[in-house]
Design a protein around this motif. Structure first.
Motif, PDB file in Angstrom:
ATOM      1  N   SER A 185      29.103  16.047  22.308  1.00 25.89           N
ATOM      2  CA  SER A 185      28.311  14.985  21.676  1.00 25.89           C
ATOM      3  C   SER A 185      29.098  13.690  21.629  1.00 25.89           C
ATOM      4  N   ASN A 186      30.403  13.793  21.360  1.00 25.42           N
ATOM      5  CA  ASN A 186      31.239  12.591  21.333  1.00 25.42           C
ATOM      6  C   ASN A 186      31.268  11.913  22.699  1.00 25.42           C
ATOM      7  N   ARG A 187      31.381  12.718  23.748  1.00 32.00           N
ATOM      8  CA  ARG A 187      31.380  12.157  25.100  1.00 32.00           C
ATOM      9  C   ARG A 187      30.040  11.503  25.420  1.00 32.00           C
ATOM     10  N   LYS A 188      28.955  12.103  24.937  1.00 36.70           N
ATOM     11  CA  LYS A 188      27.628  11.527  25.172  1.00 36.70           C
ATOM     12  C   LYS A 188      27.486  10.190  24.460  1.00 36.70           C
ATOM     13  N   ILE A 189      27.992  10.098  23.233  1.00 36.59           N
ATOM     14  CA  ILE A 189      27.923   8.839  22.482  1.00 36.59           C
ATOM     15  C   ILE A 189      28.731   7.756  23.188  1.00 36.59           C
ATOM     16  N   LEU A 190      29.952   8.106  23.601  1.00 34.43           N
ATOM     17  CA  LEU A 190      30.783   7.128  24.297  1.00 34.43           C
ATOM     18  C   LEU A 190      30.166   6.738  25.629  1.00 34.43           C
ATOM     19  N   PHE A 192      41.629 -15.923  34.427  1.00 35.79           N
ATOM     20  CA  PHE A 192      40.539 -16.071  33.461  1.00 35.79           C
ATOM     21  C   PHE A 192      39.773 -14.763  33.300  1.00 35.79           C
ATOM     22  N   GLY A 193      39.569 -14.024  34.397  1.00 34.71           N
ATOM     23  CA  GLY A 193      38.849 -12.755  34.328  1.00 34.71           C
ATOM     24  C   GLY A 193      39.597 -11.712  33.516  1.00 34.71           C
ATOM     25  N   TRP A 194      40.931 -11.694  33.633  1.00 34.14           N
ATOM     26  CA  TRP A 194      41.710 -10.749  32.828  1.00 34.14           C
ATOM     27  C   TRP A 194      41.528 -11.033  31.346  1.00 34.14           C
ATOM     28  N   TRP A 195      41.577 -12.324  30.972  1.00 35.55           N
ATOM     29  CA  TRP A 195      41.394 -12.677  29.559  1.00 35.55           C
ATOM     30  C   TRP A 195      39.988 -12.329  29.078  1.00 35.55           C
ATOM     31  N   LEU A 196      38.971 -12.632  29.885  1.00 30.09           N
ATOM     32  CA  LEU A 196      37.589 -12.351  29.505  1.00 30.09           C
ATOM     33  C   LEU A 196      37.353 -10.847  29.399  1.00 30.09           C
ATOM     34  N   HIS A 197      37.915 -10.082  30.345  1.00 31.55           N
ATOM     35  CA  HIS A 197      37.789  -8.621  30.307  1.00 31.55           C
ATOM     36  C   HIS A 197      38.386  -8.057  29.027  1.00 31.55           C
ATOM     37  N   HIS A 198      39.588  -8.517  28.691  1.00 34.88           N
ATOM     38  CA  HIS A 198      40.253  -8.028  27.478  1.00 34.88           C
ATOM     39  C   HIS A 198      39.454  -8.404  26.229  1.00 34.88           C
ATOM     40  N   PHE A 199      38.892  -9.603  26.198  1.00 38.46           N
ATOM     41  CA  PHE A 199      38.112 -10.047  25.038  1.00 38.46           C
ATOM     42  C   PHE A 199      36.860  -9.188  24.854  1.00 38.46           C
ATOM     43  N   ILE A 200      36.150  -8.911  25.951  1.00 30.29           N
ATOM     44  CA  ILE A 200      34.918  -8.114  25.866  1.00 30.29           C
ATOM     45  C   ILE A 200      35.223  -6.672  25.502  1.00 30.29           C
ATOM     46  N   ILE A 201      36.228  -6.091  26.156  1.00 28.72           N
ATOM     47  CA  ILE A 201      36.538  -4.682  25.938  1.00 28.72           C
ATOM     48  C   ILE A 201      37.007  -4.415  24.513  1.00 28.72           C
ATOM     49  N   THR A 202      37.701  -5.372  23.904  1.00 36.69           N
ATOM     50  CA  THR A 202      38.202  -5.170  22.541  1.00 36.69           C
ATOM     51  C   THR A 202      37.209  -5.602  21.473  1.00 36.69           C
ATOM     52  N   SER A 203      36.261  -6.477  21.814  1.00 41.46           N
ATOM     53  CA  SER A 203      35.319  -6.995  20.816  1.00 41.46           C
ATOM     54  C   SER A 203      33.999  -6.246  20.789  1.00 41.46           C
ATOM     55  N   LEU A 204      33.558  -5.730  21.927  1.00 41.59           N
ATOM     56  CA  LEU A 204      32.221  -5.130  22.014  1.00 41.59           C
ATOM     57  C   LEU A 204      32.091  -3.765  21.351  1.00 41.59           C
ATOM     58  N   PRO A 205      33.037  -2.839  21.486  1.00 43.48           N
ATOM     59  CA  PRO A 205      32.835  -1.494  20.928  1.00 43.48           C
ATOM     60  C   PRO A 205      32.704  -1.525  19.407  1.00 43.48           C
ATOM     61  N   SER A 213      25.537   1.138  28.805  1.00 43.90           N
ATOM     62  CA  SER A 213      24.932  -0.165  28.504  1.00 43.90           C
ATOM     63  C   SER A 213      25.823  -1.300  28.991  1.00 43.90           C
ATOM     64  N   LEU A 214      27.134  -1.133  28.817  1.00 49.37           N
ATOM     65  CA  LEU A 214      28.061  -2.168  29.263  1.00 49.37           C
ATOM     66  C   LEU A 214      28.048  -2.297  30.780  1.00 49.37           C
ATOM     67  N   ASN A 215      27.961  -1.189  31.499  1.00 49.76           N
ATOM     68  CA  ASN A 215      27.921  -1.227  32.958  1.00 49.76           C
ATOM     69  C   ASN A 215      26.695  -1.979  33.460  1.00 49.76           C
ATOM     70  N   GLU A 216      25.550  -1.810  32.799  1.00 53.46           N
ATOM     71  CA  GLU A 216      24.346  -2.525  33.195  1.00 53.46           C
ATOM     72  C   GLU A 216      24.518  -4.031  33.025  1.00 53.46           C
ATOM     73  N   VAL A 217      25.113  -4.430  31.903  1.00 55.96           N
ATOM     74  CA  VAL A 217      25.345  -5.861  31.664  1.00 55.96           C
ATOM     75  C   VAL A 217      26.306  -6.432  32.706  1.00 55.96           C
TER      76      VAL A 217
END
Length: 247
Positions: A103-108, A184-197, A114-118
């Motif tokens: 169930s935990n894997r399904k939630i994650l 710039f992409g590295w910074w944006l990636h880090h910002f999204i990955i740490t802020s979105l979850p 959803s993130l992959n679609e965006v």
């Protein structure tokens, strides 16, 4: 496991602003607060965990350690079967709750799906924008320098040389854009990955070589494909009409 401290999960450390060597306070279900020294941080992607050995538990709580949970490994790992057994266990008076890794894997997976679609939509829009911008700028460049192109073709330049005469600027700018985009992409990636979850989960914030290769291939393919279009357009230039035109 250390005898004088605990190991906590990475997301919990982030929320508590804790690091190795710092102290944290945790409250149990009865409302009593205990203090622990953080001896290490482990990588966990869903939920919050505190790991300690029996000696540290007895020292911190003043109680003798007693197991109150079991790790059960099922022979059949299908999600439907796991849920069926979980419901059956919860119905018994001896079990308070069941935590399922499936169930935990399904939630994650729902978070990452959803993130992959965006991300796919952003890549698609960025690719379309790159095609429009590069094609229009190259068209304007060719139109404004058509007499110049006709002149160098009359002087003996081959079609490939004439194309590179115009398109070399686009190639250089694309290469510079890829290099700047890495930073710039590295910074944006880090910002999204740490802020979105949500608070109960985290994503892998690391960047891998494949990320840079894939992100560089997209503009390179677009630039190369448009170079073919521009090459055919330059080949069709009527040198006589271009040189005899009056501006």
């Amino acid at each position: 496991m250390p005898d004088d401290g605990v190991i906590i999960s990475e997301k919990l450390a982030t929320l508590l602003n804790a690091r190795k060597g710092s102290s944290i306070s945790l409250k149990n279900s009865a409302g009593k607060t205990y203090r622990f020294k953080v001896k290490g941080i482990c990588e966990m992607y869903l939920g919050h965990y505190v790991f300690m050995n029996q000696k540290e538990y007895a020292r911190a709580t003043g109680q003798k350690y007693a197991a109150n949970a079991y790790l059960v490994t099922m022979r059949r790992h299908e999600l439907q079967e796991v849920n069926r057994i979980s419901r059956k266990l919860v119905k018994t008076a001896a079990i308070e709750t069941v935590i399922s890794n499936s169930s935990n894997r399904k939630i994650l997976g729902s978070y990452t799906g959803s993130l992959n679609e965006v991300i796919f939509i952003l890549i698609l829009i960025s690719g379309i924008l790159a095609i429009v911008v590069i094609y229009n700028l190259t068209n304007i460049n060719v139109a404004e320098r058509i007499r110049e192109l006709a002149t160098i073709k009359v002087l003996g330049f081959y079609d490939n040389e004439a194309t590179m005469y115009i398109y070399r600027e686009t190639i250089i700018l694309s290469a510079l854009g890829i290099i700047v985009g890495f930073g710039f992409g590295w910074w944006l990636h880090h910002f999204i990955i740490t802020s979105l979850p949500p608070d109960a989960a985290m994503f892998d914030p690391n960047m891998y070589p494949f990320n840079f290769v894939f992100s560089a291939l997209i503009p390179e393919i677009i630039t190369a494909a448009l170079a073919v279009v521009v090459h055919h357009k330059i080949k069709k230039i009527n040198m006589l009409d271009a040189l005899s035109s009056i501006y």
